[in-house]
Design a protein around this motif. Structure first.
Motif, PDB file in Angstrom:
ATOM      1  N   LEU A 202      -3.017  -8.988  -1.672  1.00 32.37           N
ATOM      2  CA  LEU A 202      -2.965  -7.829  -2.558  1.00 32.37           C
ATOM      3  C   LEU A 202      -4.333  -7.171  -2.725  1.00 32.37           C
ATOM      4  O   LEU A 202      -4.432  -6.029  -3.190  1.00 32.37           O
ATOM      5  N   GLY A 203      -5.384  -7.893  -2.398  1.00 30.53           N
ATOM      6  CA  GLY A 203      -6.713  -7.303  -2.458  1.00 30.53           C
ATOM      7  C   GLY A 203      -7.316  -7.253  -3.849  1.00 30.53           C
ATOM      8  O   GLY A 203      -8.229  -6.464  -4.105  1.00 30.53           O
ATOM      9  N   LEU A 204      -6.826  -8.098  -4.755  1.00 29.94           N
ATOM     10  CA  LEU A 204      -7.365  -8.140  -6.116  1.00 29.94           C
ATOM     11  C   LEU A 204      -8.209  -9.390  -6.350  1.00 29.94           C
ATOM     12  O   LEU A 204      -8.503  -9.753  -7.486  1.00 29.94           O
TER      13      LEU A 204
ATOM     14  N   ASP B 267       9.443   2.263  -9.431  1.00 29.10           N
ATOM     15  CA  ASP B 267       8.040   2.273  -9.022  1.00 29.10           C
ATOM     16  C   ASP B 267       7.217   3.217  -9.895  1.00 29.10           C
ATOM     17  O   ASP B 267       6.153   2.861 -10.374  1.00 29.10           O
ATOM     18  N   LYS B 268       7.717   4.438 -10.079  1.00 33.96           N
ATOM     19  CA  LYS B 268       6.977   5.424 -10.866  1.00 33.96           C
ATOM     20  C   LYS B 268       6.864   4.984 -12.320  1.00 33.96           C
ATOM     21  O   LYS B 268       5.833   5.155 -12.961  1.00 33.96           O
TER      22      LYS B 268
ATOM     23  N   THR C 265       6.933  -2.540  -5.938  1.00 34.69           N
ATOM     24  CA  THR C 265       6.537  -2.178  -7.304  1.00 34.69           C
ATOM     25  C   THR C 265       5.151  -2.741  -7.619  1.00 34.69           C
ATOM     26  O   THR C 265       4.303  -2.050  -8.181  1.00 34.69           O
ATOM     27  N   ASP C 266       4.933  -4.006  -7.260  1.00 35.33           N
ATOM     28  CA  ASP C 266       3.615  -4.611  -7.472  1.00 35.33           C
ATOM     29  C   ASP C 266       2.528  -3.821  -6.747  1.00 35.33           C
ATOM     30  O   ASP C 266       1.439  -3.611  -7.276  1.00 35.33           O
ATOM     31  N   GLU C 267       2.833  -3.357  -5.528  1.00 31.38           N
ATOM     32  CA  GLU C 267       1.852  -2.600  -4.739  1.00 31.38           C
ATOM     33  C   GLU C 267       1.439  -1.318  -5.454  1.00 31.38           C
ATOM     34  O   GLU C 267       0.277  -0.918  -5.411  1.00 31.38           O
ATOM     35  N   HIS C 268       2.406  -0.666  -6.138  1.00 31.60           N
ATOM     36  CA  HIS C 268       2.095   0.549  -6.894  1.00 31.60           C
ATOM     37  C   HIS C 268       1.065   0.259  -7.973  1.00 31.60           C
ATOM     38  O   HIS C 268       0.100   1.003  -8.170  1.00 31.60           O
TER      39      HIS C 268
END
Length: 508
Positions: A199-201, A132-133, A162-165
Motif C-alpha cells: 500500500l506504500g504507507l 469509494d467516493k 476502497t482502501d486504495e482510494h
C-alpha cells in the motif's frame, strides 16, 4: 422522588443569606469542609481535583487541547473493536455487520499517562455513485481534523479498491499515518499483514483488536508521533470568538452570515441543503471581530441520506466541536420540529454556549390573521418544546432584512461570559450549605444523602463536582442547577453537575 420528578423547594431567602456571610467565614467554612473529606475514601483523581482548588479560583483556566487520534477505514474492518480495546472498556457499538457506527464519536483515552481524544469514524454507506467516493469523503474529513491517523485494514481480506482510494488521500497529507493490519489473531496470520507493505504507507502494524494482540506496541508507536498539544484543535486564546451557525436545512443560516458580513459571501438558494461545507468568515459585529462558521443543515436520521448530505452533517459536527458558542437558527414560519430539538441537544452534548435565533420574524409582524395565529402557536411551542433551554438568550431576527440583528452580539457576549464564568470554591460551598439548610434532600429508603464538599472543576462549560455520601436524585440535581443559574447568572450556557459518592474510611 422519581427520576423524572422535578424538585421544587419553594420560596427561600438563599440570596440574602449568602450575601450576609462574611468572606473570611466563607473561606474558613470551605476549608473545614475540605479537611473533613480526609475521613472518606478518595482516589487519585479526587486528590488531583482537590489540589486544584487552591489554585487562583478567579483566574480563567484554559486546558490545552488534547491531541486527536482518528481511526479510519472501510466498514467492518474492526474500527470500533479497536476503540474499545484502546479505551479498555466497551463503549463503541460492535457488531459483525458493516456500517454499525453511524456518527463520528469522540472519546477521551489515555496510554502511558498521555491523554488524547480518540475519534471513531463510521457510517460509510454506498451511495448512488459507489462506496469509494463516500469513504474518500469521510477520510478527508478525518485527516483534516486529526493529529494522527490510524488506518485500519482487514489483513485477512486484504486491501480493496476502497482502501486504495483512502491511501491516495493519506499519501498527500502531512499527518502521521499508522497502517493497522487488523484480525491477525496469531502468528500464522503474520504473512497476511506483511502483504500490506504494497500500500506504500510504510510498515503495517499487525494487531487483533478483539484479542488485544499487538495493540500495546501500536500505541507505544503512536505516542512517539503524537504532539503534546493538538495542532488542529487549538484554543486560539485571544483570537476572535468562534461562533457556529447551525440549524436544519433552509432556515436562513447563509442569509444570516451574509447579512452579518455585509456582502454575498455564501450562496443563498431556496433549495434546501445548498451549503455543503462550513465557511469560516471573520466579520465585524458590535465593533469587534467574530469568526462565524456557516454550516450545512443537519437532517434528522442523517445516516439514511446519501452522498453529500451525510458528509455535510459530519462537517457541521466538526464545526460545533471547534466553536465556543452556537447560534441555533429556527424558522418561525414553521412549527418547531423534532430536528430543531435534536440540533439543540447536539449543542448541549458538545457543552457549547447557546443562543436561539428565531429567523423570518418579519413574517409574524404582518397584520394578516394567519400570521398572528402562527405567533400565538409559536409561543406555546417554545414553552412546551424548549423549556429545557429556557436559559438560552433568544433573539427574534430577520436575516433577509437585517431586522434586530444588532441584538445578536449582546446575546453572544452574555452566553460566552456565562460559559467562561467560575465561582470560587468558598462561595460555591457557602451556596451548597445554605441551599441544603433551606431545602434538604428528600429521604431515600430512610437515609438522607449528604453533600460533603463541592468545587468547580472547570469552565467552558461550567462544570461542578459534588462529593456526597449517597446518590442525589436527578430532580434534586436539576434543582441545584436551577438555583445556581438564578443566583450566579449562568444565562446562555449549559451547567454540568457531577457526583462522586464516597464512603467513610474504616477506622483501624
Amino acid at each position: 422522588m422519581a427520576d423524572d420528578e422535578e424538585y421544587d423547594g419553594g420560596p427561600d431567602r438563599l440570596a440574602e443569606r449568602i450575601a450576609e456571610l462574611d468572606d473570611d467565614l466563607i473561606e474558613a467554612r470551605s476549608e473545614s469542609l475540605r479537611q473533613s473529606l480526609e475521613d472518606y475514601e478518595l482516589d487519585e483523581e479526587d486528590a488531583a481535583l482537590l489540589a486544584g482548588v487552591r489554585v487562583d479560583e478567579l483566574g480563567m483556566e484554559y486546558s490545552p487541547a488534547l491531541p486527536v487520534v482518528a481511526i479510519v477505514g472501510r466498514p467492518n474492518v474492526g474500527k470500533s473493536a479497536l476503540v474499545n480495546r484502546i479505551l479498555g472498556r466497551r463503549e463503541a457499538v460492535v457488531q459483525d455487520v458493516p456500517g454499525v457506527t453511524r456518527d463520528r464519536v469522540t472519546y477521551k483515552a489515555e496510554w502511558n499517562d498521555r491523554r488524547f481524544s480518540l475519534v471513531d469514524t463510521g457510517g460509510w454507506e454506498p451511495d448512488a455513485r459507489g462506496i469509494d467516493k463516500s469513504v474518500a469523503s469521510q477520510s478527508e474529513i478525518a485527516i483534516d481534523l486529526a493529529d494522527v491517523i490510524l488506518f485500519v485494514v482487514d489483513a485477512i481480506t486484504g486491501a480493496t479498491a476502497t482502501d486504495e482510494h483512502v491511501v491516495r488521500l493519506l499519501r498527500k497529507s502531512s499527518k502521521p499515518v499508522f497502517l493497522v493490519a487488523n484480525k491477525i489473531d496469531d502468528s500464522t496470520h503474520e504473512p497476511e499483514a506483511a502483504a500490506l507493505w504494497n500500500l506504500g504507507l510504510g510498515e503495517p502494524h499487525p494487531i487483533s483488536a478483539i484479542h488485544g494482540r499487538g495493540v500495546a506496541d501500536l500505541l507505544d508507536a503512536v505516542l512517539t508521533k503524537m504532539p503534546k498539544i493538538s495542532a488542529v484543535a487549538k484554543e486560539e486564546i485571544g483570537g476572535p470568538r468562534r461562533v457556529a451557525i447551525i440549524g436544519r436545512p433552509n432556515v436562513g443560516k447563509s442569509s444570516l452570515l451574509n447579512r452579518a458580513a455585509g456582502e454575498e459571501r455564501v450562496v443563498v438558494n431556496d433549495l434546501a441543503g445548498t451549503t455543503r461545507d462550513p465557511v469560516d468568515e471573520v466579520v465585524e459585529l458590535g465593533g469587534k471581530p467574530w469568526r462565524l462558521v456557516d454550516t450545512a443543515g443537519i437532517r434528522r436520521r442523517v445516516h439514511m441520506h446519501q452522498g453529500a448530505d451525510f458528509y455535510a452533517s459530519l462537517r457541521t459536527s466538526a464545526a460545533l466541536e471547534k466553536a465556543e458558542v452556537a447560534v441555533v437558527v429556527l424558522d418561525v414560519s414553521e412549527p418547531i420540529s423534532e430536528q430543531d430539538i435534536r440540533i439543540i441537544e447536539l449543542v448541549l452534548q458538545a457543552g457549547r454556549a447557546l443562543v436561539l435565533a428565531f429567523n423570518k420574524w418579519d413574517l409574524l409582524d404582518t397584520p394578516e390573521a394567519e400570521r398572528n395565529e402562527r405567533r400565538r402557536f409559536l409561543e406555546r411551542e417554545i414553552e412546551r418544546d424548549l423549556a429545557h433551554v429556557a436559559w438560552a438568550p433568544r433573539v427574534n431576527i430577520s436575516a433577509k432584512t437585517g431586522r434586530r440583528l444588532d441584538k445578536l452580539v449582546p446575546a453572544l457576549e452574555q452566553s460566552l461570559e456565562s460559559w467562561d464564568r467560575r465561582i470560587p470554591t468558598g462561595k460555591f460551598n457557602a451556596f451548597l450549605s445554605e441551599l441544603v439548610a433551606e431545602h434538604p434532600h428528600p429521604l431515600r429508603g430512610g437515609k438522607q444523602p449528604r453533600i460533603l464538599f463541592g468545587t468547580q472543576a472547570g469552565s467552558r462549560p461550567p462544570t461542578f463536582v459534588l462529593f456526597t455520601t449517597g446518590f442525589l436524585d436527578p430532580g434534586y440535581r436539576r434543582f441545584i442547577q436551577r438555583r445556581l443559574r438564578e443566583l450566579y447568572d449562568f444565562e446562555g450556557t449549559p451547567i454540568v453537575v457531577n457526583m462522586r459518592i464516597r464512603e467513610r474510611r474504616q477506622r483501624k
